[in-house]
Structures are given as structure tokens and as C-alpha cells.
Design an enzyme around this catalytic site. Structure first.
Site, PDB file in Angstrom:
ATOM      1  CG  PHE A 141       0.133  -6.200   7.027  1.00 15.90           C
ATOM      2  CD1 PHE A 141       0.768  -6.771   8.078  1.00 15.90           C
ATOM      3  CD2 PHE A 141      -0.780  -6.789   6.351  1.00 15.90           C
ATOM      4  CE1 PHE A 141       0.627  -8.462   8.027  1.00 15.90           C
ATOM      5  CE2 PHE A 141      -0.962  -8.297   6.477  1.00 15.90           C
ATOM      6  CZ  PHE A 141      -0.448  -9.072   7.379  1.00 15.90           C
ATOM      7  CG  ASP A 226      -0.160  -4.276  -0.957  1.00 13.89           C
ATOM      8  OD1 ASP A 226      -1.546  -4.701  -1.297  1.00 13.89           O
ATOM      9  OD2 ASP A 226       0.380  -4.788  -0.250  1.00 13.89           O
ATOM     10  CE  LYS A 255      -6.055  -9.228   2.964  1.00 15.46           C
ATOM     11  NZ  LYS A 255      -5.919 -10.514   3.546  1.00 15.46           N
TER      12      LYS A 255
END
Length: 399
Positions: A141, A226, A255
Site C-alpha cells: 500500500f 516507503d 504522516k
């Protein structure tokens, strides 16, 4: 529940239904606790998918944001601002890299990393035009743009969005042999999450990341990590790659980098790799804005001490023990690293368990049917952590 139902009805009347949130309407929060419109308090065990690593309403981070709000919030990159250089220099130092390309959202940073890899492949590695390939991992994801979902194997992410961007090859996550077989002379990068968050905190086999690193070095391929969810303290280390003793060529961050206050993401790499960009070849109006850079600098400085990471590691050991004590007949597996856990359920859906937790005063999120994820703020108290997992255990005993 009148206020909750009324607010949900208003949202559904005017908001596209691309989410199916739990039936709670939050109105304020502090630390690890949030309060809804009814005045009910909840322990936040999701932390905005790790965007709230430092909890809600961190006073130091808010103070930085308030001061910057009164000075300057946006210039666009048409002009310099006096917060950009400090943020980029200190983030690069934290990551042991040379350069930072600041963006806003995680997906935007992943897209930037993809463009970086392709441009590097053509300009530096010498891959023939339009032949660059990037190897990715199954179960990934990385975001929700058309390019990114095009190499997802989640049917919910891909349905009705084709045709997709070519140039991506998917192999099973954790399978170093399959990865090696997929790399060709046209491969410019391997893009993966060191730990897969959306899939339910999937941890690769020991030695896997080191094998990826060695393969990328041997084949002159960029290793892109990532770390949007796994980075910045979540796993008990600054980066999840640190746990494997691995340094990628490119970090993709987001984030928690914005302190739970502003969207802030970045691609961090060497001067050679990020040096492929020239003025006009890539950009973002809000990327590197002074408000985000001020908050991001405060986040980096907090991580620089190592105290956040140490606390996550220490509480992570307790967290692992608590998860191991969940009712064995109700779960098939538990996984955790730092303050990040995935629980596979044997008899109930993740959604039903999360709804039960909501009634008990705990916020959590399901993942792919029969799995739930827990990611409490890194500043959570030991008492609250124990209480939150106890609520999960009690809910599972109802199965």
C-alpha cells in the site's frame, strides 16, 4: 446518540462516500485520548495511521505551528522562505542523506520517488528511453493515485480505475529469490515498505531487507524504502530499516513528519539521486511551505534525541507481551514491532471487533477482513496501553 447520528447524516448528505468510518464523531483530543460530540472519551489506538505518533495536541508542536501561523504560511516555491533550508538540512542529517525533496501527502511523495527513480535510471544508469521498470511487493500500500493503485493487488483499490501506468513488476513480499529473478537491466528501483502496514503489520523474514539491499547494490538498482507509516519512531527505531541494519538509497517519509498538524512528506536521498531534478521538472505549490517546515523541523529535532524511539522500543516489548496474551481461540496470529501490531482473527471480522472496541471506548481499525491494526501514540502511558489491550481481550472473549 442524537448529536452523533445528526452529524453523520449531515456528512453523508454532502460528502462523497469513499470511506466507511466507525460511527463516532470526534470533536477534541489530547494526548492519547479523543472526545466525541456526546462527551464520551476514547483511547486512540490508531494514531491517524501513525500520523499522530506524538499524540493529539502536542503542546510543543502546536506552539511552533501557532508562532509560524502569525509569521508566514505559504509562499509557493516561486520564492524562498526562511524555514525550508533548516528543515531540509536537519531531516537529511537525521536520515544520513544529502538532499530532501519536500512534498505534502504520502502518495505525492511516492509519486515523486517513482519519478526520481525513472529519471535516475535514464540519466545516470543509462536505461534506454521508456523502458524503465520498478519492482514492487505484493500486498503493498503506497497510496491511491492511478499510478500507485495500478501496481496494487487489492481489488478494492483497482476496480474501475484502469488502464494503469506500465513499468511495474510485482513479486511476493519477503521472497528474495523472486525479487532477484524479476530484476533486469531495465530495472531502476525496488520500491517496498520495510513492514507492510495496510496489510496488517506484515513483517518480512529475517535477513530479507539485507538481501534486498545487497541485490540492489549488485545490480545498480535504487532501493526505495516507503517508511511513511513505519518511519519516525513507530517501530522503536528512527526507521524500520534500522532494525535490519539496512540503509536504502531513498527514504519516502510522511504522516508523523507533520506532527499530526499539517500534511508533510518528503523524499530523502543522496545528491547524486535527487540531483537529477532541474528547475521546472517537478514541483508542488504547497511542498516545502514554511508552516509545514517549521513543524517538521520540530519533529526532526525531537527524534534526534532518540528518546521517542527508545520509549517506543520499551513499550513495544510490553505491547508484544500483551498481544501474546490475547485469547488463543479468538486469534490465529499476532505480530508487532515497536508500538505497531496486527491481530488476525479466527471467528469475527475486523470491523465487528472494532465496533465492539468503540463501545468499550477504544478506537482501532480493521484491515482486509479478519485483521485489525493497533498503532497507539508513542507517548501513550503504560497504564493506558494495558487498558486498551485489555478491552480488546475482553471483546475477543465474546467471540
Amino acid at each position: 446518540m442524537d448529536a452523533t447520528q445528526s452529524e453523520i447524516a449531515r456528512a453523508e448528505a454532502s460528502t462523497a462516500r469513499n470511506y466507511h468510518p466507525l460511527p463516532v464523531v470526534l470533536t477534541s483530543a489530547e494526548g492519547a485520548w479523543a472526545t466525541d460530540v456526546e462527551g464520551t472519551r476514547y483511547l486512540d489506538m490508531l494514531s491517524g495511521y501513525s500520523a499522530l505518533n506524538f499524540g493529539h495536541g502536542d503542546k510543543e508542536l502546536l506552539s511552533v505551528a501557532h508562532r509560524q501561523l502569525d509569521r508566514l504560511t505559504l509562499t509557493s516555491r516561486a520564492f524562498h522562505n526562511d524555514r525550508l533550508a533548516t528543515f531540509c538540512a536537519e531531516l537529511a542529517e537525521l536520515a544520513g542523506m544529502d538532499k530532501v525533496l519536500p512534498m505534502n501527502t504520502g502518495a505525492e511523495a511516492v509519486e515523486t520517488a517513482i519519478k526520481t527513480a525513472r529519471k535516475w535510471g535514464y540519466r545516470v544508469k543509462g536505461v534506454p528511453a521508456s523502458r524503465a521498470e520498478i519492482v514492487v511487493a505484493g500486498g503493498n500500500f503506497h497510496g491511491r493515485t492511478v499510478t500507485i493503485v495500478g501496481f496494487s493487488d487489492d481489488p478494492e483499490a483497482t476496480a474501475d480505475y484502469a488502464p494503469f501506468t506500465p513499468g511495474f513488476v510485482s513479486v511476493p513480499f519477503g521472497d528474495a529469490a523472486a525479487l532477484a529473478a524479476a530484476v533486469t537491466d531495465d530495472t531502476v528501483a525496488v520500491l517496498l515498505e520495510p513492514i507492510q502496514g495496510e496489510s496488517g503489520v506484515i513483517i518480512p523474514p529475517p535477513g530479507y531487507l539485507a538481501e534486498v539491499r545487497a541485490l540492489c547494490t549488485a545490480r545498480n538498482v535504487l532501493m526505495i524504502a516507503d517508511e511513511i507509516q513505519s518511519g519516525l519512531g513507530r517501530t522503536g527505531a528512527t526507521f524500520a530499516c534500522d532494525l535490519a541494519g539496512v540503509v536504502p538509497d531513498v527514504y519516502v517519509l510522511g504522516k508523523a513528519l507533520g506532527g499530526g498538524i499539517v500534511p508533510l512528506s518528503a523524499v530523502v536521498s543522496s545528491a547524486e539521486v535527487l540531483g537529477v531534478f532541474e528547475p521546472g521538472t517537478h514541483g508542488s505549490t504547497f511542498g516545502g511551505n514554511p508552516l509545514a517546515c517549521a513543524v517538521g523541523t520540530a519533529v526532526v529535532r525531537r527524534l534526534r534525541t532518540g528518546a521517542v524511539q527508545q520509549r517506543a522500543a520499551e513499550l513495544g516489548a510490553l505491547f508484544a507481551d500483551l498481544l501474546a496474551g490475547l485469547p488463543g481461540d479468538a486469534v490465529t496470529a499476532t505480530r508487532s514491532v515497536g508500538l505497531w501490531g496486527g491481530i488476525d482473527l479466527s471467528r469475527r471480522t475486523g470491523r465487528s471487533v472494532c465496533e465492539g472496541l468503540l463501545r468499550r471506548g477504544v478506537l482501532a481499525k480493521d484491515a482486509h477482513g479478519a485483521t485489525i491494526r493497533l498503532a497507539p501514540p508513542l507517548m501513550i502511558s503504560e497504564e493506558d496501553l494495558r487498558w486498551g489491550v485489555e478491552q480488546l481481550a475482553d471483546e475477543l472473549r465474546l467471540s
